[in-house]
Design a protein around this motif. Structure first.
Motif, mmCIF file in Angstrom:
data_model
loop_
_atom_site.group_PDB
_atom_site.id
_atom_site.type_symbol
_atom_site.label_atom_id
_atom_site.label_comp_id
_atom_site.label_asym_id
_atom_site.label_seq_id
_atom_site.Cartn_x
_atom_site.Cartn_y
_atom_site.Cartn_z
ATOM 1 N N VAL A 1 29.060 43.347 38.950
ATOM 2 C CA VAL A 1 29.975 44.198 37.654
ATOM 3 C C VAL A 1 31.313 43.836 37.688
ATOM 4 O O VAL A 1 32.517 44.417 39.156
ATOM 5 N N THR A 2 32.385 43.715 37.153
ATOM 6 C CA THR A 2 33.810 43.653 37.309
ATOM 7 C C THR A 2 33.991 44.952 36.753
ATOM 8 O O THR A 2 34.249 45.461 35.984
ATOM 9 N N ASP A 3 35.392 45.101 37.905
ATOM 10 C CA ASP A 3 36.385 46.629 37.821
ATOM 11 C C ASP A 3 37.350 46.372 37.886
ATOM 12 O O ASP A 3 37.881 45.678 39.137
ATOM 13 N N GLU A 4 38.539 46.183 36.758
ATOM 14 C CA GLU A 4 40.274 45.967 37.162
ATOM 15 C C GLU A 4 40.708 46.965 38.370
ATOM 16 O O GLU A 4 41.701 46.537 39.330
ATOM 17 N N ARG A 5 39.798 48.091 39.016
ATOM 18 C CA ARG A 5 39.912 48.741 40.121
ATOM 19 C C ARG A 5 40.009 48.293 41.475
ATOM 20 O O ARG A 5 40.685 48.872 41.705
ATOM 21 N N LEU A 6 39.505 47.864 41.094
ATOM 22 C CA LEU A 6 39.217 46.737 42.445
ATOM 23 C C LEU A 6 40.626 45.919 42.841
ATOM 24 O O LEU A 6 40.199 44.702 43.128
ATOM 25 N N VAL A 7 40.902 45.060 41.443
ATOM 26 C CA VAL A 7 41.815 44.231 41.695
ATOM 27 C C VAL A 7 43.275 43.821 42.700
ATOM 28 O O VAL A 7 43.402 45.086 43.767
ATOM 29 N N GLU A 8 43.735 42.792 43.050
ATOM 30 C CA GLU A 8 44.300 43.053 44.194
ATOM 31 C C GLU A 8 46.058 43.534 43.431
ATOM 32 O O GLU A 8 46.444 43.534 42.746
ATOM 33 N N SER A 9 46.527 44.346 44.903
ATOM 34 C CA SER A 9 47.783 45.069 44.711
ATOM 35 C C SER A 9 48.811 44.360 44.068
ATOM 36 O O SER A 9 49.116 43.111 44.446
ATOM 37 N N GLY A 10 49.364 44.893 42.797
ATOM 38 C CA GLY A 10 50.817 44.264 42.495
ATOM 39 C C GLY A 10 52.249 44.524 43.069
ATOM 40 O O GLY A 10 51.882 45.041 43.894
ATOM 41 N N THR A 11 52.028 43.266 43.260
ATOM 42 C CA THR A 11 53.264 42.956 43.736
ATOM 43 C C THR A 11 54.618 42.202 42.976
ATOM 44 O O THR A 11 54.617 41.655 41.769
ATOM 45 N N THR A 12 55.854 42.598 43.649
ATOM 46 C CA THR A 12 56.638 41.506 42.726
ATOM 47 C C THR A 12 57.859 40.844 42.985
ATOM 48 O O THR A 12 58.028 39.686 42.631
ATOM 49 N N ASN B 1 61.127 48.899 52.323
ATOM 50 C CA ASN B 1 60.889 50.131 52.289
ATOM 51 C C ASN B 1 59.213 50.292 52.580
ATOM 52 O O ASN B 1 58.846 49.828 51.674
ATOM 53 N N PRO B 2 58.798 49.169 53.817
ATOM 54 C CA PRO B 2 57.610 48.523 53.949
ATOM 55 C C PRO B 2 56.954 50.091 53.763
ATOM 56 O O PRO B 2 55.703 49.239 53.847
ATOM 57 N N LEU B 3 56.858 50.951 54.101
ATOM 58 C CA LEU B 3 55.781 52.292 54.320
ATOM 59 C C LEU B 3 55.383 52.134 53.142
ATOM 60 O O LEU B 3 54.355 52.920 53.224
ATOM 61 N N ARG B 4 55.965 52.155 51.826
ATOM 62 C CA ARG B 4 55.463 52.405 50.239
ATOM 63 C C ARG B 4 54.660 51.586 50.123
ATOM 64 O O ARG B 4 53.507 52.596 49.567
ATOM 65 N N PRO B 5 54.599 50.000 49.689
ATOM 66 C CA PRO B 5 55.593 49.428 50.088
ATOM 67 C C PRO B 5 56.914 49.275 48.314
ATOM 68 O O PRO B 5 55.918 49.764 47.359
ATOM 69 N N GLY C 1 56.077 46.901 45.775
ATOM 70 C CA GLY C 1 54.779 46.828 44.933
ATOM 71 C C GLY C 1 54.106 47.939 44.310
ATOM 72 O O GLY C 1 54.547 49.345 44.696
ATOM 73 N N GLU C 2 53.013 47.601 44.397
ATOM 74 C CA GLU C 2 51.772 49.201 44.049
ATOM 75 C C GLU C 2 52.116 49.975 45.365
ATOM 76 O O GLU C 2 51.857 49.202 45.777
ATOM 77 N N SER C 3 51.744 51.100 44.958
ATOM 78 C CA SER C 3 52.172 52.065 45.990
ATOM 79 C C SER C 3 50.934 52.227 47.245
ATOM 80 O O SER C 3 49.779 52.372 46.540
ATOM 81 N N PHE C 4 50.701 52.406 48.928
ATOM 82 C CA PHE C 4 49.605 52.432 49.446
ATOM 83 C C PHE C 4 48.495 53.620 48.565
ATOM 84 O O PHE C 4 47.345 53.365 48.530
ATOM 85 N N VAL C 5 49.221 55.147 47.646
ATOM 86 C CA VAL C 5 48.807 55.930 47.235
ATOM 87 C C VAL C 5 48.006 55.290 45.897
ATOM 88 O O VAL C 5 46.603 56.006 45.898
ATOM 89 N N GLU C 6 48.922 54.791 45.160
ATOM 90 C CA GLU C 6 47.897 54.438 44.318
ATOM 91 C C GLU C 6 46.700 53.703 44.449
ATOM 92 O O GLU C 6 45.835 53.690 43.787
#
Length: 207
Positions: free
Chosen positions: A84-95, A118-122, A125-130
């Motif tokens: 089952v493929t789900d976009e929510r399991l994708v790699e974290s977004g990064t610039t 800021n490596p704590l957000r980071p 790219g996509e935040s750890f919260v997201e």
């Protein structure tokens, strides 16, 4: 990193990081297409599949990226399951996609320097919260639909680490938790009433 209130789900979750990737340019590939498993990665996927072959897996879910799909298919095959493929399991977004991993690559890419502020957000790219929100959403959704199920979720290093910490309700960034997450590894968590009651970690043997 904050974690959402966990529903009182029950089941066994296998958080699988895909196998080693063919990356001759040694770049940060993120969500870029075309990055597939190396020979070592295929061996790691086979080892993960063997590890899970005796488990009563009900479902195998995966990120849409090729390396995760290959790993998931290898795990699913012995059980006769469809991935089952789900976009929510994708790699974290990064610039930082496409930038070389060595320090000299960053030194010669000044347009990327601000993203490291800021490596704590980071901040790159996509935040750890997201990441936590989407990973726990799909895990809880699956377990709420099938209470007591045993499910493998194949994803990527940061999403696996963040999900593991979120399920454990640990409010620290993944890099500060010193939690291992090697390629081909499986983090197994048993949940009862939303609480982790058992845990194990498997890493494929060195080839």
């Amino acid at each position: 990193m904050t974690t959402p209130d966990a529903p009182k789900v029950e089941g066994t979750v296998h958080l699988v990081r895909h196998g080693h990737v063919e990356n001759p340019g040694n770049v940060i590939y993120g969500r870029l297409p075309g990055f597939v498993l190396s020979a070592t990665g295929r061996d790691q996927a086979a080892a993960a599949a063997e590890r899970l072959s005796e488990r009563p897996l009900d479902e195998v879910w995966s990120s849409p990226l090729e390396r995760a799909q290959e790993t998931a298919a290898t795990i699913a095959t012995p059980h006769g399951l469809e991935v089952v493929t789900d976009e929510r399991l994708v790699e974290s977004g990064t610039t930082l996609e496409g930038v070389g991993r060595r320090a000299v690559a960053f030194a010669t890419s000044p347009q990327k320097w601000w993203s490291l502020r800021n490596p704590l957000r980071p901040s790159w790219g996509e935040s750890f919260v997201e990441i936590s929100a989407r990973m726990t959403e799909v895990i809880f959704e699956v377990l709420e639909a099938s209470p007591g199920a045993e499910v493998a979720f194949v994803s990527h290093q940061t999403p696996v680490l963040v999900a593991r910490l979120a399920l454990a309700r640990r409010r620290v960034p993944p890099w500060l938790a010193f939690t291992p997450c090697e390629t081909g590894s499986i983090t197994t968590l048993g949940l009862i009433d939303g609480e982790i009651v058992r845990a194990s970690y498997f890493v494929p043997p060195k080839s």
